[in-house]
Write a protein that holds these residues in place. Sequence first.
Motif, PDB file in Angstrom:
ATOM      1  N   GLU A 245       0.824  -1.217   0.000  1.00  0.00           N
ATOM      2  CA  GLU A 245       0.000   0.000   0.000  1.00  0.00           C
ATOM      3  C   GLU A 245       0.855   1.264   0.000  1.00  0.00           C
ATOM      4  O   GLU A 245       0.483   2.295   0.550  1.00  0.00           O
ATOM      5  CB  GLU A 245      -0.958   0.012   1.199  1.00  0.00           C
ATOM      6  CG  GLU A 245      -2.002  -1.091   1.160  1.00  0.00           C
ATOM      7  CD  GLU A 245      -2.849  -1.060  -0.094  1.00  0.00           C
ATOM      8  OE1 GLU A 245      -3.315   0.028  -0.490  1.00  0.00           O
ATOM      9  OE2 GLU A 245      -3.037  -2.140  -0.698  1.00  0.00           O
ATOM     10  N   GLY A 246       2.016   1.179  -0.653  1.00  0.00           N
ATOM     11  CA  GLY A 246       2.920   2.333  -0.744  1.00  0.00           C
ATOM     12  C   GLY A 246       2.567   3.247  -1.899  1.00  0.00           C
ATOM     13  O   GLY A 246       1.402   3.392  -2.270  1.00  0.00           O
ATOM     14  N   LYS A 247       3.584   3.846  -2.501  1.00  0.00           N
ATOM     15  CA  LYS A 247       3.380   4.799  -3.584  1.00  0.00           C
ATOM     16  C   LYS A 247       2.694   4.124  -4.773  1.00  0.00           C
ATOM     17  O   LYS A 247       2.929   2.960  -5.065  1.00  0.00           O
ATOM     18  CB  LYS A 247       4.726   5.369  -4.049  1.00  0.00           C
ATOM     19  CG  LYS A 247       5.502   6.116  -2.977  1.00  0.00           C
ATOM     20  CD  LYS A 247       6.869   6.531  -3.518  1.00  0.00           C
ATOM     21  CE  LYS A 247       7.727   7.183  -2.441  1.00  0.00           C
ATOM     22  NZ  LYS A 247       9.088   7.524  -2.950  1.00  0.00           N
ATOM     23  N   GLN A 248       1.835   4.894  -5.444  1.00  0.00           N
ATOM     24  CA  GLN A 248       1.130   4.378  -6.617  1.00  0.00           C
ATOM     25  C   GLN A 248       2.090   4.253  -7.788  1.00  0.00           C
ATOM     26  O   GLN A 248       2.833   5.186  -8.107  1.00  0.00           O
ATOM     27  CB  GLN A 248      -0.016   5.298  -7.010  1.00  0.00           C
ATOM     28  CG  GLN A 248      -0.831   4.832  -8.205  1.00  0.00           C
ATOM     29  CD  GLN A 248      -1.603   3.542  -7.925  1.00  0.00           C
ATOM     30  OE1 GLN A 248      -2.335   3.465  -6.940  1.00  0.00           O
ATOM     31  NE2 GLN A 248      -1.442   2.552  -8.787  1.00  0.00           N
ATOM     32  N   CYS A 249       2.094   3.090  -8.435  1.00  0.00           N
ATOM     33  CA  CYS A 249       2.961   2.858  -9.590  1.00  0.00           C
ATOM     34  C   CYS A 249       2.136   2.862 -10.867  1.00  0.00           C
ATOM     35  O   CYS A 249       0.950   2.510 -10.855  1.00  0.00           O
ATOM     36  CB  CYS A 249       3.691   1.518  -9.432  1.00  0.00           C
ATOM     37  SG  CYS A 249       4.834   1.147 -10.782  1.00  0.00           S
ATOM     38  N   SER A 250       2.774   3.226 -11.975  1.00  0.00           N
ATOM     39  CA  SER A 250       2.083   3.271 -13.266  1.00  0.00           C
ATOM     40  C   SER A 250       1.641   1.884 -13.727  1.00  0.00           C
ATOM     41  O   SER A 250       0.785   1.755 -14.591  1.00  0.00           O
ATOM     42  CB  SER A 250       2.994   3.887 -14.328  1.00  0.00           C
ATOM     43  OG  SER A 250       4.188   3.144 -14.457  1.00  0.00           O
ATOM     44  N   CYS A 256       5.864  -0.445  -5.513  1.00  0.00           N
ATOM     45  CA  CYS A 256       6.836  -1.178  -6.330  1.00  0.00           C
ATOM     46  C   CYS A 256       8.274  -0.754  -6.009  1.00  0.00           C
ATOM     47  O   CYS A 256       8.545   0.411  -5.721  1.00  0.00           O
ATOM     48  CB  CYS A 256       6.556  -0.973  -7.813  1.00  0.00           C
ATOM     49  SG  CYS A 256       5.031  -1.771  -8.376  1.00  0.00           S
ATOM     50  N   TRP A 257       9.158  -1.710  -6.112  1.00  0.00           N
ATOM     51  CA  TRP A 257      10.567  -1.528  -5.726  1.00  0.00           C
ATOM     52  C   TRP A 257      11.207  -0.335  -6.421  1.00  0.00           C
ATOM     53  O   TRP A 257      11.932   0.449  -5.800  1.00  0.00           O
ATOM     54  CB  TRP A 257      11.318  -2.807  -6.066  1.00  0.00           C
ATOM     55  CG  TRP A 257      12.706  -2.902  -5.511  1.00  0.00           C
ATOM     56  CD1 TRP A 257      13.223  -2.232  -4.444  1.00  0.00           C
ATOM     57  CD2 TRP A 257      13.760  -3.737  -5.998  1.00  0.00           C
ATOM     58  NE1 TRP A 257      14.520  -2.610  -4.223  1.00  0.00           N
ATOM     59  CE2 TRP A 257      14.880  -3.536  -5.159  1.00  0.00           C
ATOM     60  CE3 TRP A 257      13.853  -4.669  -7.033  1.00  0.00           C
ATOM     61  CZ2 TRP A 257      16.085  -4.203  -5.349  1.00  0.00           C
ATOM     62  CZ3 TRP A 257      15.053  -5.341  -7.216  1.00  0.00           C
ATOM     63  CH2 TRP A 257      16.156  -5.106  -6.386  1.00  0.00           C
ATOM     64  N   GLU A 258      10.962  -0.165  -7.730  1.00  0.00           N
ATOM     65  CA  GLU A 258      11.644   0.894  -8.465  1.00  0.00           C
ATOM     66  C   GLU A 258      11.199   2.295  -8.055  1.00  0.00           C
ATOM     67  O   GLU A 258      11.890   3.277  -8.337  1.00  0.00           O
ATOM     68  CB  GLU A 258      11.492   0.713  -9.976  1.00  0.00           C
ATOM     69  CG  GLU A 258      10.086   0.824 -10.508  1.00  0.00           C
ATOM     70  CD  GLU A 258      10.051   0.550 -12.014  1.00  0.00           C
ATOM     71  OE1 GLU A 258       9.287   1.250 -12.693  1.00  0.00           O
ATOM     72  OE2 GLU A 258      10.787  -0.338 -12.511  1.00  0.00           O
ATOM     73  N   LEU A 259      10.078   2.406  -7.363  1.00  0.00           N
ATOM     74  CA  LEU A 259       9.647   3.715  -6.855  1.00  0.00           C
ATOM     75  C   LEU A 259      10.481   4.171  -5.667  1.00  0.00           C
ATOM     76  O   LEU A 259      10.454   5.340  -5.296  1.00  0.00           O
ATOM     77  CB  LEU A 259       8.170   3.665  -6.446  1.00  0.00           C
ATOM     78  CG  LEU A 259       7.160   3.328  -7.535  1.00  0.00           C
ATOM     79  CD1 LEU A 259       5.758   3.306  -6.957  1.00  0.00           C
ATOM     80  CD2 LEU A 259       7.257   4.325  -8.690  1.00  0.00           C
TER      81      LEU A 259
END
Length: 388
Positions: A245-250, A256-259
């Motif tokens: 439930e972290g940052k929204q990814c595209s 997601c890890w890359e965020l």
Amino acid sequence: MVTGDASYIKRINRSLIISEIVKHRMISRADLSKAINLTRATISAQVADLLEEGLIIETQLEHNAVGRKPIMLSINGQAGYALGIDLDYGQISFTLSDLLGIPVTSAAIELNTTDYSEILALLIKQINQYKAEFSESRYGIIGVAVAIHGLVGKDETIHFVPRFKWKDIQLKNDLENEIDLNVFVENNANLSAYAERVFFHHDTENLLCATLYSGIGLGMMINNQPFKGHDGFAGEIGHMIVVPEGKQCSCGNKGCWELYSSESSLFSYLTEKKQVSHLTYKQIQQWLDDGDQEVAELMKQALYYLSIGLNNLINIYNPEVLVLDSELLRMNPASLEIVKNHLHSSVSHYRKLAISSIGKESSILGACALAIKHFLDVPILNLAHERE
């Protein structure tokens, strides 16, 4: 005996001989015979063919020992040239190497479009220019390999390139129809892993290479072969969730890890926070050197999340070598020890964790090496990096 056995065996022996010559750089016929357990007669016959074809050359080794000076065999690097292409958003990079993987020339072209037909025309034009320029060598351009920053299937179809919005593109076929050369299309992270194995980690059969630039990609060499998964899409590890439930990814997921650990995420954050346009690695290094606490804390946090993802990779794959390809890590070598100190698990086993020595050139050098591998028809290459 099945028809064709003799020609098949001859091809296998040829492959073994070429592989051994590449591996040793220079080797005598006698040592070649010992190394691959083939008779001297077989070695002599195959070597004669390779000399006639111009693929290898003879050199008389100068030394002071008594007796006949040994005749050494080596690959004729100038017999042909491999063209590697890195097709990235905003730029196309070209590197031409000889058959030993040594770069001969490199160039980059700014890309102001994402339109496939325009980019295809540009690629055809540039490839034909290289083809004409090096046509006088014995084999000219021996192959073209293109690094793609997106999903590439086992059939080399480009299924999706996020930043170009390309879907189901047949670049390989479109190029081969126009330039009359063998073309290979591969994911950039896979080529980075291949370059690490070919140019540096010769004794490694199981290697992972995580690229941390525009996102996080993973290239995998398992038992000296690229591991691509069922469809060819394995390695999209940047979308592994490290913060539920972290940052929204595209991609549609959150956390997601890359965020949290990619260079692009760090650059985006600092560009907005510091109100700096055209942020550079040099500027980030300057902030760190000046003791900027905000930047230092951001780097610390990125390394922490990087360690979480790496711990997962190590537990899943148990690699011999895990290579991290990141300019920010190369700028701060102490980062590697920080990451290692976060890998606490008693069940996580790997032999070596390293920062890439090749850097952003890895995918394009991997592309050159892939074209050379196919041309020489060998299972694996052991090439010397020019900086060694």
